[in-house]
Design a protein around this motif. Structure first.
Motif, PDB file in Angstrom:
ATOM      1  N   LYS A  39       4.779   3.614  20.636  1.00 50.33           N
ATOM      2  CA  LYS A  39       3.447   3.208  20.181  1.00 50.33           C
ATOM      3  C   LYS A  39       2.415   4.318  20.317  1.00 50.33           C
ATOM      4  CE  LYS A  39       5.386  -0.830  19.751  1.00 50.33           C
ATOM      5  NZ  LYS A  39       5.849  -1.284  18.417  1.00 50.33           N
ATOM      6  N   LEU A  44       3.387   6.730  15.806  1.00 56.61           N
ATOM      7  CA  LEU A  44       2.886   5.781  14.808  1.00 56.61           C
ATOM      8  C   LEU A  44       2.505   6.486  13.507  1.00 56.61           C
ATOM      9  CD1 LEU A  44       0.710   3.400  17.010  1.00 56.61           C
ATOM     10  CD2 LEU A  44       2.923   2.898  15.951  1.00 56.61           C
ATOM     11  N   PRO A  48       4.434   3.589  11.274  1.00 54.24           N
ATOM     12  CA  PRO A  48       3.344   2.717  11.730  1.00 54.24           C
ATOM     13  C   PRO A  48       3.823   1.423  12.368  1.00 54.24           C
ATOM     14  CG  PRO A  48       2.886   3.558   9.533  1.00 54.24           C
ATOM     15  CD  PRO A  48       4.310   3.914   9.843  1.00 54.24           C
ATOM     16  N   GLY A  50       6.035   1.366  14.630  1.00 53.58           N
ATOM     17  CA  GLY A  50       6.341   1.684  16.015  1.00 53.58           C
ATOM     18  C   GLY A  50       7.750   1.309  16.422  1.00 53.58           C
TER      19      GLY A  50
END
Length: 206
Positions: A39, A44, A48, A50
């Protein structure tokens, strides 16, 4: 262009590593630990969501395991992991690759989470029933050595790895057809190399 795999040895990244070993191109692997490391702003920016796996190929970033495997198959055609465009097998290739990513994976996950789909609402589930998915899969892997016939493809990597995982962790029944199919796949040199790398990593990245 360089290839970098972002992965964890206990993830679907194992499938991508297998595909990378099949194409025979040099690559680097960056191990991402579960939890906060997935994260961070840096990661990310790559994915995005994660999560792993992700693949960087030069300036191109690909996420989602079946998309990564399909990308590798198309980008490195010399490995012959996908029927060429125009081949009559191309449709079946897409069908089984994304059958593994859709009905098979969803049905197995729901089944093992104890999600019960009422028969009258089975159509809303997208896969019907767990038993139907298992029966269709069994029929598909029983007809020939590989999902497309005599030729191994990326569809075997994705669907086959899931069958192998299911057999290992008892998330699917040990049907003879599943065991025979996985036995054909797991002894491929690329599969053995990939599994050996990730199994070794488990000792240092549990």
């Amino acid at each position: 262009m360089s290839l970098t795999l972002y992965t964890n040895p206990m993830s679907r990244g194992r499938m991508v590593r297998w595909a990378l070993e099949e194409i025979g191109q040099p690559y680097e692997a960056e191990i991402i630990h579960y939890g906060p490391p997935m994260k961070t702003p840096a990661y990310l920016a790559i994915n995005p969501m994660g999560k792993v796996p992700a693949l960087r190929h030069g300036d191109v970033i690909i996420t989602e395991t079946p998309a990564i495997i399909a990308y590798l198959a198309d980008t490195f055609p010399a490995a012959r992991l996908a029927p060429p465009p125009g081949s009559p097998l191309r449709g079946s290739y897409y069908r089984w690759l994304f059958f593994g990513a859709g009905p098979f994976e969803t049905a197995v996950l729901n089944h093992n989470l104890g999600v019960i789909i009422p028969p009258e609402r089975a159509g809303m589930a997208g896969y019907g029933s767990f038993e139907a998915v298992m029966n269709v899969t069994e029929a598909a892997v029983s007809k020939s050595p590989y999902i497309l016939g005599e030729e191994f493809s990326a569809a075997d990597i994705y669907l086959g790895a899931q069958i192998g995982f299911g057999l290992r962790f008892d998330s699917i029944a040990k049907r003879p057809a599943f065991e025979a199919y996985w036995d054909r796949l797991k002894h491929r040199p690329a599969c053995l190399r990939a599994a050996g790398i990730d199994d070794k990593l488990l000792a240092t990245h549990p």
